[in-house]
Design a protein around this motif. Structure first.
Motif, PDB file in Angstrom:
ATOM      1  N   UNK A  29       0.878  -1.157   0.000  1.00 46.04           N
ATOM      2  CA  UNK A  29       0.000   0.000   0.000  1.00 46.04           C
ATOM      3  C   UNK A  29       0.921   1.213   0.000  1.00 46.04           C
ATOM      4  N   UNK A  30       0.942   1.931  -1.121  1.00 42.49           N
ATOM      5  CA  UNK A  30       1.829   3.079  -1.304  1.00 42.49           C
ATOM      6  C   UNK A  30       1.008   4.345  -1.080  1.00 42.49           C
ATOM      7  N   UNK A  31       1.483   5.201  -0.158  1.00 43.64           N
ATOM      8  CA  UNK A  31       0.702   6.355   0.293  1.00 43.64           C
ATOM      9  C   UNK A  31       1.557   7.612   0.316  1.00 43.64           C
ATOM     10  N   UNK A  32       1.025   8.717  -0.248  1.00 50.32           N
ATOM     11  CA  UNK A  32       1.709   9.999  -0.062  1.00 50.32           C
ATOM     12  C   UNK A  32       1.170  10.624   1.222  1.00 50.32           C
ATOM     13  N   UNK A  33       2.066  10.958   2.117  1.00 48.97           N
ATOM     14  CA  UNK A  33       1.698  11.350   3.477  1.00 48.97           C
ATOM     15  C   UNK A  33       2.063  12.815   3.771  1.00 48.97           C
ATOM     16  N   UNK A  62       5.361   4.693   2.933  1.00 55.23           N
ATOM     17  CA  UNK A  62       4.963   6.082   3.083  1.00 55.23           C
ATOM     18  C   UNK A  62       5.907   7.029   2.359  1.00 55.23           C
ATOM     19  N   UNK A  63       5.327   7.939   1.592  1.00 56.46           N
ATOM     20  CA  UNK A  63       6.086   8.927   0.835  1.00 56.46           C
ATOM     21  C   UNK A  63       5.621  10.333   1.215  1.00 56.46           C
ATOM     22  N   UNK A  64       6.315  10.987   2.147  1.00 56.13           N
ATOM     23  CA  UNK A  64       5.946  12.354   2.518  1.00 56.13           C
ATOM     24  C   UNK A  64       5.962  13.279   1.296  1.00 56.13           C
ATOM     25  N   UNK A  65       5.011  14.195   1.271  1.00 57.08           N
ATOM     26  CA  UNK A  65       4.887  15.119   0.143  1.00 57.08           C
ATOM     27  C   UNK A  65       4.421  16.472   0.664  1.00 57.08           C
ATOM     28  N   UNK A  66       5.035  17.530   0.170  1.00 59.75           N
ATOM     29  CA  UNK A  66       4.705  18.891   0.617  1.00 59.75           C
ATOM     30  C   UNK A  66       3.958  19.682  -0.456  1.00 59.75           C
ATOM     31  N   UNK A  67       3.377  18.990  -1.447  1.00 54.79           N
ATOM     32  CA  UNK A  67       2.747  19.689  -2.570  1.00 54.79           C
ATOM     33  C   UNK A  67       1.315  20.160  -2.298  1.00 54.79           C
ATOM     34  N   UNK A  68       0.720  19.732  -1.206  1.00 54.61           N
ATOM     35  CA  UNK A  68      -0.678  20.067  -0.952  1.00 54.61           C
ATOM     36  C   UNK A  68      -0.781  20.922   0.306  1.00 54.61           C
ATOM     37  N   UNK A  69      -0.974  22.215   0.108  1.00 53.63           N
ATOM     38  CA  UNK A  69      -1.112  23.120   1.240  1.00 53.63           C
ATOM     39  C   UNK A  69       0.115  23.211   2.119  1.00 53.63           C
ATOM     40  N   UNK A  70       1.296  22.858   1.592  1.00 45.47           N
ATOM     41  CA  UNK A  70       2.551  22.891   2.362  1.00 45.47           C
ATOM     42  C   UNK A  70       2.383  22.191   3.712  1.00 45.47           C
ATOM     43  N   UNK A  71       1.728  21.017   3.694  1.00 43.82           N
ATOM     44  CA  UNK A  71       1.404  20.315   4.929  1.00 43.82           C
ATOM     45  C   UNK A  71       2.494  19.323   5.383  1.00 43.82           C
ATOM     46  N   UNK A  72       3.611  19.311   4.683  1.00 45.15           N
ATOM     47  CA  UNK A  72       4.759  18.498   5.111  1.00 45.15           C
ATOM     48  C   UNK A  72       6.019  19.347   4.982  1.00 45.15           C
TER      49      UNK A  72
END
Length: 160
Positions: A29-33, A62-72
Motif C-alpha cells: 500500500x503506497x501512500x503519499x503522506x 509512506x512517501x511524505x509530500x509537501x505539494x498540498x497546502x505545504x502540509x509536510x
C-alpha cells in the motif's frame, strides 16, 4: 519478467536508496503522506494495518509530500520524529517526494498511469492518496484520501 513497479527505487527517510524490487512478492500500500493534514490521523490506521498483516507479506510504504497546502514542511528528521512519536510508525518511510508536475517522482508517474483517478485523471488530488499493489507488482486499486485504512483492509486481505 519483472513488473515495472519493481524497477523503481527511492531514497529512504533515514538515508540510503531502496529498490522497490526488494518488496517483490509482497502486497503493498503506497501512500503519499503529510504531518499537518486533516488526514494525518490515518497514520494510526496505516500502522495498525501494517502490524495486522505484515507477517503475511503486507507492507505500507509512506512517501511524505509537501505539494498540498505545504502540509509536510519538515526535513527528514522532523518527519521521522513526528511519525514515531505521534503514531508509532514502523513501516518504511521514504524521503519527501513530489507526486505531481514535472518534478514528480518516477514511481508516482508510473502509479498515476497504472491507476488513474476519477474520470481518468492522473493527478494526485491530496495527501493520503493510496495505491494497492498485488504480489505480482500490479496496481489493483487507487483510493481517495478520505478512504480510511480500515475500509481498505478487506481488499488487502483478498490479495493476501
Amino acid at each position: 519478467m519483472t513488473a515495472p513497479l519493481y524497477q523503481f527505487s527511492a531514497d529512504r527517510l533515514a538515508g540510503g536508496s531502496q529498490s522497490l524490487g526488494d518488496y517483490a512478492g509482497q502486497v503493498l500500500l503506497i501512500v503519499n503522506t503529510a504531518s499537518h493534514c486533516g488526514f494525518t490521523p490515518q497514520y494510526e490506521g496505516l500502522e495498525a494495518l501494517y502490524q495486522r498483516y505484515r507477517e503475511r507479506g503486507f507492507v505500507v510504504l509512506g512517501f511524505p509530500c509537501n505539494q498540498f497546502g505545504a502540509q509536510e514542511p519538515g526535513d527528514a528528521d522532523e518527519i521521522a520524529s513526528f511519525c514515531q512519536m505521534n503514531y508509532g510508525v514502523s513501516f518504511p518511510m521514504f524521503a519527501k517526494v513530489e507526486v505531481n508536475g514535472d518534478g514528480a517522482h518516477p514511481l508516482y508517474q508510473y502509479l498515476k498511469k497504472a491507476a488513474p483517478g476519477l474520470l481518468g485523471s492522473e493527478g494526485i488530488k491530496w495527501n493520503f492518496t493510496k495505491f494497492l499493489v498485488n504480489r505480482e507488482g500490479e496496481v489493483t486499486e487507487r483510493y481517495a484520501p478520505a478512504s480510511t485504512p480500515e475500509t481498505i483492509a478487506r481488499h488487502v486481505e483478498e490479495l493476501l
